[in-house]
Design an enzyme around this catalytic site. Structure first.
Site, PDB file in Angstrom:
ATOM      1  CG  HIS A  95      -2.186  -0.645   1.134  1.00 45.69           C
ATOM      2  ND1 HIS A  95      -2.350  -1.979   1.382  1.00 45.69           N
ATOM      3  CD2 HIS A  95      -3.416  -0.174   0.798  1.00 45.69           C
ATOM      4  CE1 HIS A  95      -3.630  -2.308   1.218  1.00 45.69           C
ATOM      5  NE2 HIS A  95      -4.291  -1.224   0.852  1.00 45.69           N
ATOM      6  CG  ASN A 131      13.710  -6.610   7.052  1.00 47.96           C
ATOM      7  OD1 ASN A 131      13.477  -5.452   7.341  1.00 47.96           O
ATOM      8  ND2 ASN A 131      13.869  -6.997   5.795  1.00 47.96           N
TER       9      ASN A 131
END
Length: 276
Positions: A95, A131
């Site tokens: 997005h 991560n």
């Protein structure tokens, strides 16, 4: 798609125009949605910029997530990076305007705004690996939204990919290696802004062999671990070729004395210099 008014440039009480490309002869199309707009670059099949308004006092919670990604029928499908880009690979539909940011106002309007964020015009390919760097970027987005909600503050957030000519090609698009975000708000009666860059390019200083070996024909380009930086707003304008209006002059980040201190790598969202 009728009745979409799009991004409100006067939302903060101080004009913050929709970004525009300064390069001549690069075609763009402005697509209005509910509480946000997309500046689409048909030649790249991706947005050059997005702009959303966030009303912290009127946010609507618990709007169900649809995940109903679709083409915008107002422009040709071959102007949009559609499902074929993301099918059977390691790329996420990232997005640009975050799903929760425009979800405010009357319930019906908030639900429509949520659905509008799931147009392919509001997505760009991102590495699917989660991560610490990506956690910081998403935490930064939450930090902005939470502050707007907690203090009933209005925010304008501009976001987009850095569209570079050298971005690696894949399935008819070039995958951007960096993304940018600029937050604007009124602080002590004056316009203020901060800017950030998310970098998903492979770290060639440490991972050159592995990254280059991963460049298999027909596979997504090798992408590195996300790294998040707070940067001068003016640097975003230079990186993207966008006119950001008054925002470079409203930057809260102190000017760096040395080049190596110009970009501040963030290890946690609360490390950002915002003076909120």
């Amino acid at each position: 798609m009728a009745g979409r008014e799009g991004y409100d440039e006067g939302f903060l009480g101080i004009a913050v125009p929709l970004p525009r490309l300064t390069a001549p002869r690069v075609e763009t199309v402005v697509l209005p949605y509910t509480h946000f707009s997309v500046l689409l670059r048909p030649d790249r099949r991706l947005a050059a910029a997005t702009a959303v308004t966030i009303d912290g006092e009127r946010l609507v919670e618990d709007v169900p997530r649809t995940d109903d990604w679709r083409y915008d029928p107002r422009v040709a499908e071959d102007w949009q990076a559609g499902p074929e880009v993301y099918r059977n690979n390691s790329l996420d539909r990232g997005h640009l305007v975050r799903r929760l940011d425009p979800v405010w106002g009357a319930t019906a309007v908030a639900v429509r705004a949520d659905g509008d964020t799931f147009h392919y015009t509001n997505a760009a390919p991102q590495a699917d690996v989660f991560n610490q760097g990506k956690q910081v970027w998403q935490g930064l987005e939450n930090h902005l939204l939470d502050h707007a909600a907690r203090f009933d503050r209005k925010l304008t957030v501009l976001t987009g990919p850095v569209l570079h000519d050298a971005d690696p090609p894949y399935r008819g698009v070039q995958v951007p290696l960096r993304f940018w975000k600029v937050a604007a708000f009124v602080h002590d009666g004056v316009l203020a802004a901060t800017a950030y860059v998310l970098d998903q390019s492979p770290d060639l200083t440490r991972d050159a062999d592995r990254a280059l070996a991963g460049a298999v024909p027909g596979a997504p380009p090798p992408l590195g671990a996300f790294r998040t930086y707070q940067v001068p707003v003016g640097d975003v304008a230079l990186l993207t070729g966008l006119d950001l209006g008054p925002l470079p002059g409203a930057d809260l980040m102190p000017p760096a004395r040395a080049p190596e201190g110009r970009w501040r790598r963030l290890e946690a969202p609360d490390e950002t210099v915002m003076n909120l």
